[in-house]
Design a protein around this motif. Structure first.
Motif, short mmCIF file in Angstrom:
data_model
loop_
_atom_site.label_atom_id
_atom_site.label_comp_id
_atom_site.label_asym_id
_atom_site.label_seq_id
_atom_site.Cartn_x
_atom_site.Cartn_y
_atom_site.Cartn_z
N GLU A 175 0.83 -1.21 0.00
CA GLU A 175 0.00 0.00 0.00
C GLU A 175 0.86 1.26 0.00
O GLU A 175 0.54 2.24 -0.67
CB GLU A 175 -0.95 -0.02 1.20
N PHE A 176 1.97 1.24 0.75
CA PHE A 176 2.91 2.35 0.66
C PHE A 176 3.41 2.48 -0.78
O PHE A 176 3.51 3.59 -1.33
CB PHE A 176 4.10 2.14 1.60
N GLY A 177 3.74 1.35 -1.41
CA GLY A 177 4.19 1.37 -2.78
C GLY A 177 3.13 1.93 -3.71
O GLY A 177 3.44 2.67 -4.66
N TYR A 178 1.88 1.60 -3.46
CA TYR A 178 0.76 2.08 -4.27
C TYR A 178 0.63 3.60 -4.20
O TYR A 178 0.51 4.28 -5.23
CB TYR A 178 -0.52 1.40 -3.79
N VAL A 179 0.68 4.16 -3.00
CA VAL A 179 0.55 5.61 -2.85
C VAL A 179 1.76 6.31 -3.44
O VAL A 179 1.64 7.36 -4.10
CB VAL A 179 0.35 6.00 -1.37
N LEU A 180 2.94 5.75 -3.22
CA LEU A 180 4.14 6.31 -3.84
C LEU A 180 4.02 6.33 -5.35
O LEU A 180 4.43 7.29 -6.02
CB LEU A 180 5.38 5.50 -3.43
N ALA A 181 3.47 5.24 -5.90
CA ALA A 181 3.30 5.16 -7.35
C ALA A 181 2.29 6.18 -7.84
O ALA A 181 2.47 6.80 -8.90
CB ALA A 181 2.88 3.74 -7.74
N LYS A 182 1.21 6.37 -7.09
CA LYS A 182 0.23 7.40 -7.46
C LYS A 182 0.90 8.77 -7.53
O LYS A 182 0.68 9.56 -8.46
CB LYS A 182 -0.90 7.44 -6.43
N ARG A 183 1.73 9.05 -6.54
CA ARG A 183 2.48 10.31 -6.54
C ARG A 183 3.43 10.37 -7.73
O ARG A 183 3.53 11.40 -8.40
CB ARG A 183 3.26 10.43 -5.23
N SER A 184 4.13 9.29 -7.99
CA SER A 184 5.09 9.24 -9.08
C SER A 184 4.43 9.50 -10.43
O SER A 184 4.97 10.21 -11.28
CB SER A 184 5.80 7.88 -9.10
N LEU A 185 3.24 8.94 -10.63
CA LEU A 185 2.54 9.12 -11.90
C LEU A 185 2.06 10.55 -12.09
O LEU A 185 1.93 11.03 -13.22
CB LEU A 185 1.34 8.16 -11.97
N VAL A 186 1.83 11.27 -10.99
CA VAL A 186 1.40 12.66 -11.08
C VAL A 186 2.60 13.60 -11.30
O VAL A 186 2.56 14.49 -12.14
CB VAL A 186 0.64 13.08 -9.80
N PHE A 187 3.69 13.38 -10.54
CA PHE A 187 4.80 14.32 -10.54
C PHE A 187 6.01 13.86 -11.37
O PHE A 187 6.99 14.59 -11.48
CB PHE A 187 5.25 14.59 -9.11
N GLY A 188 5.94 12.64 -11.92
CA GLY A 188 7.05 12.17 -12.73
C GLY A 188 8.33 11.93 -11.95
O GLY A 188 9.43 12.13 -12.45
N ARG A 212 -1.02 1.53 -11.85
CA ARG A 212 -1.21 1.58 -13.30
C ARG A 212 -2.49 0.86 -13.71
O ARG A 212 -3.16 1.26 -14.67
CB ARG A 212 0.00 0.96 -14.00
N HIS A 213 -2.83 -0.17 -12.97
CA HIS A 213 -4.07 -0.91 -13.24
C HIS A 213 -5.29 0.00 -13.11
O HIS A 213 -6.27 -0.14 -13.86
CB HIS A 213 -4.18 -2.10 -12.28
N ASP A 214 -5.25 0.98 -12.19
CA ASP A 214 -6.35 1.93 -12.03
C ASP A 214 -6.60 2.70 -13.31
O ASP A 214 -7.74 3.08 -13.62
CB ASP A 214 -6.06 2.92 -10.90
N GLY A 215 -5.53 2.98 -14.06
CA GLY A 215 -5.66 3.74 -15.29
C GLY A 215 -5.98 2.89 -16.51
O GLY A 215 -6.03 3.42 -17.63
N ARG A 216 -6.20 1.58 -16.29
CA ARG A 216 -6.52 0.68 -17.40
C ARG A 216 -7.90 0.05 -17.22
O ARG A 216 -8.17 -1.04 -17.72
CB ARG A 216 -5.46 -0.42 -17.52
N GLN A 217 -8.78 0.77 -16.51
CA GLN A 217 -10.13 0.29 -16.28
C GLN A 217 -11.10 0.99 -17.23
O GLN A 217 -10.98 2.18 -17.48
CB GLN A 217 -10.56 0.56 -14.83
N PRO A 218 -12.07 0.26 -17.80
CA PRO A 218 -13.09 0.92 -18.62
C PRO A 218 -13.91 1.87 -17.75
O PRO A 218 -14.04 1.64 -16.55
CB PRO A 218 -13.93 -0.25 -19.14
N PRO A 219 -14.40 2.96 -18.33
CA PRO A 219 -14.44 3.28 -19.77
C PRO A 219 -13.20 3.98 -20.31
O PRO A 219 -13.27 4.58 -21.39
CB PRO A 219 -15.66 4.18 -19.86
N LEU A 220 -12.08 3.99 -19.61
CA LEU A 220 -10.87 4.63 -20.12
C LEU A 220 -10.39 3.90 -21.36
O LEU A 220 -10.46 2.68 -21.45
CB LEU A 220 -9.78 4.64 -19.04
#
Length: 297
Positions: A175-188, A212-220
């Motif tokens: 979960e720490f990795g997940y939040v860090l990844a969310k931040r990483s995807l926003v700020f690069g 990344r899986h969150d961004g691969r859900q329909p209807p995206l």
């Protein structure tokens, strides 16, 4: 603090974590969150065994206060024997009394992680953001610490092998990795270059894939073939007879007018619910985090 005991893994707190990210955007605003584009860097919180314990603790505390933009807050740090990693007394300020577990006298590399969590308690107290219940409020604090640039310290404090284990915070390593990844995807930003723990690197990789899986859900439009096919089936059924979506479905359909539907789904960045018409290709912009989403509804 897990100190030699079992470490929980997986995503048992994921819904609360997502709610915490949404709450941060709602309470702090897009502009405030984007003041934290840079994380705390290792040099700012480095602590070696030759440093004076109390002077070093105060130096690290000042750096974290500066990072979280709390210039009128002063941290008075002491050590004592306790069950938890640390504790802070929340008052009107400007002085706050922080207690650290005695084990940090000899485990100095993790002092920054413990202080980051406690100073975030002060930050959230000052902005008036909290969740009901101790558990959810601590998850909010871990999530905010991580999303605002200091939580990589908490993940890096996670170490586990056949003989011993250590983990700080209420979130699991993944979960720490997940939040860090969310931040990483926003700020690069790639926080993995700062990890000294091999287990932290692995947990970040797993969290990144989940994010990344969150961004691969329909209807995206980034959704995969299987997700698109399932979405098309659910859309047909909703047109014929609107029904309650499956509990695990990332989207749901809402009748709007005879023969018209809207689909609601969570923004992959801030998890605010978004509602758009079902009419093919649509570009949606999240009003909360300003993410532009390409959708095929």
């Amino acid at each position: 603090m897990a100190n030699g005991g079992p470490v929980e893994h997986g995503y048992p707190h994921l819904e609360t974590v997502r709610a915490a990210v949404t709450a941060l955007y709602r309470r702090l605003s897009y502009d405030t969150i984007h003041q934290f584009t840079s994380s705390v860097v290792p040099a700012d919180v480095a602590f070696c065994d030759t440093d004076d314990l109390h002077l070093g603790v105060q130096r690290v505390a000042r750096e974290l206060v500066r990072h979280f933009r709390l210039p009128q807050a002063r941290m008075i740090v002491a050590f004592r024997a306790m069950e938890h990693a640390a504790n802070v007394e929340l008052t009107a300020g400007p002085e706050y009394f922080v207690e650290l577990n005695d084990r940090f006298r000899t485990h100095r590399r993790d002092i920054g992680a413990a202080l980051a969590h406690e100073i975030m308690h002060v930050y959230l107290h000052r902005v008036g953001l909290s969740f009901p219940g101790t558990r959810d409020n601590e998850i909010l604090t871990d999530t905010a610490t991580t999303y605002l640039g200091a939580g990589w310290l908490l993940l890096d404090a996670y170490r586990e092998d056949a003989a011993s284990s250590q983990k700080l915070g209420y979130l699991t390593p993944e979960e720490f990795g997940y939040v860090l990844a969310k931040r990483s995807l926003v700020f690069g930003e790639d926080p993995s270059v700062w990890f000294t723990s091999a287990q932290a690197y692995t947990a970040y990789g797993r969290g990144l894939e989940r994010a990344r899986h969150d961004g691969r859900q329909p209807p995206l439009t980034a959704a995969g073939w299987a997700g698109r096919r399932r979405y098309a089936r659910d859309r047909r059924q909703a047109r014929d007879r609107p029904s309650v979506a499956a509990p695990d479905s990332p989207y749901s359909f809402v009748p709007e007018a005879p023969g018209a539907l809207r689909v609601t789904f969570a923004c992959p960045t801030c998890h605010q619910r978004i509602r758009v018409p079902v009419r093919g290709r649509v570009r949606a912009r999240c009003a909360l985090c300003r993410t532009v989403l390409e959708c095929d509804t």
